[in-house]
Motif scaffolding. Structure first.
Motif, PDB file in Angstrom:
ATOM      1  N   TYR A 150      42.549  52.166  40.647  1.00  0.00           N
ATOM      2  CA  TYR A 150      42.790  50.805  41.097  1.00  0.00           C
ATOM      3  C   TYR A 150      42.116  50.612  42.446  1.00  0.00           C
ATOM      4  O   TYR A 150      41.981  51.547  43.231  1.00  0.00           O
ATOM      5  CB  TYR A 150      44.292  50.539  41.260  1.00  0.00           C
ATOM      6  N   GLN A 208      43.870  45.936  41.791  1.00  0.00           N
ATOM      7  CA  GLN A 208      43.075  45.512  40.643  1.00  0.00           C
ATOM      8  C   GLN A 208      42.634  46.738  39.864  1.00  0.00           C
ATOM      9  O   GLN A 208      42.128  47.705  40.443  1.00  0.00           O
ATOM     10  CB  GLN A 208      41.848  44.727  41.111  1.00  0.00           C
ATOM     11  N   GLY A 250      47.734  35.153  36.329  1.00  0.00           N
ATOM     12  CA  GLY A 250      48.050  36.549  36.585  1.00  0.00           C
ATOM     13  C   GLY A 250      49.505  36.717  36.926  1.00  0.00           C
ATOM     14  O   GLY A 250      50.335  35.845  36.676  1.00  0.00           O
ATOM     15  N   ARG A 293      53.116  44.707  32.312  1.00  0.00           N
ATOM     16  CA  ARG A 293      52.318  45.171  31.188  1.00  0.00           C
ATOM     17  C   ARG A 293      52.951  44.685  29.905  1.00  0.00           C
ATOM     18  O   ARG A 293      54.137  44.323  29.882  1.00  0.00           O
ATOM     19  CB  ARG A 293      52.167  46.693  31.174  1.00  0.00           C
ATOM     20  N   THR A 339      49.028  45.233  35.346  1.00  0.00           N
ATOM     21  CA  THR A 339      48.403  44.185  36.137  1.00  0.00           C
ATOM     22  C   THR A 339      49.312  43.893  37.320  1.00  0.00           C
ATOM     23  O   THR A 339      50.488  43.594  37.121  1.00  0.00           O
ATOM     24  CB  THR A 339      48.178  42.916  35.312  1.00  0.00           C
TER      25      THR A 339
END
Lengths: 116, 115
Positions: free
Chosen positions: A36, A45, B3, B94, B105
């Motif tokens: 990440y 990310q 997101g 997730r 994420t």
């Protein structure tokens, strides 16, 4: 128990030169491995992930990593550094330790500096 | 698609107070994890929720708690705040709790400062 060691806390490169960020792991089971990236004041990310398929994993922004079981390593590389690559990078191991108990363990991070 | 959304982005609290942080996962993601990030300790796992149930817990005192709602949104609560609780709190979602092939994420985090 799983653990992750990022061998360098800080790596400094010149723009256009290769990047190598080193990561070693230990795991009792077949691990999933991730890299990440975190830019200042941002979340994490996902760059790439290894989940027991191909040992050479290609990620975003030209990064790739190679899983080497014999060396318990998962080093991150990029052929040519860009100024925008300056950030902190985390190597992460994910492991199912029985049942559905899945856990991520993070390395301490490597700060990448890119000099013009 | 949107997101992972964490609110608020920044918080300043006084020692002894309590705080609640919120995390909305990616649509369709049912698992939400919380992490604490500090310069000294790095990223440490707090807990993970799936289908409104805590499935996994890290080594934090009972002052740290969480919950997940039926729409998968999650909240984290810290009671009796201490100076050492100052940190960036990251939420990650997730799709599937049991599937290790899915990456997490992460949201942008909530920066908590305790004074």
């Amino acid at each position: 128990a799983q653990s992750v060691t990022q061998l360098d806390s800080h790596v400094s490169v010149s723009e256009g030169t290769p990047v190598l960020l080193r990561c070693n792991y230990s795991s009792s089971y077949s691990p999933s491995l991730f890299w990440y990236v975190q830019h200042p004041n941002k979340g994490l990310q996902l760059l790439l992930k290894y989940t027991s398929a191909a040992t050479l994993v290609k990620g975003i922004n030209g990064f790739e990593a190679e899983f080497k079981k014999s060396e318990t390593s998962f080093h991150l590389t990029k052929p040519s550094a860009h100024m925008s690559d300056a950030a902190e990078y985390f190597c992460v191991v994910g492991e199912n330790s029985g049942g559905s108990n899945y856990k991520l363990t993070f390395g301490k991070g490597t700060l990448l500096t890119v000099n013009p | 698609k949107a997101g992972v959304t964490q609110t608020p982005r920044y918080l300043i609290k006084t020692r002894g107070q309590q705080v609640t942080l919120s995390c909305s996962p990616i649509s369709g993601h049912r698992s939400v994890s919380w992490y604490q990030q500090t310069p000294g300790q790095g990223l440490q796992f707090l807990f993970e929720y799936f289908s409104e149930t805590q499935r996994n817990k890290g080594n934090f005192p009972g002052r740290f708690s969480g919950r997940q709602f039926s729409n998968s949104r999650s909240e984290m609560n810290v009671s009796t705040l201490e100076l050492g609780d100052s940190a960036l709190y990251l939420c990650a979602s997730r799709y599937s709790y049991a599937d290790s092939n899915y990456g997490y994420t992460f949201g942008s985090g909530t920066r908590l400062t305790v004074v």
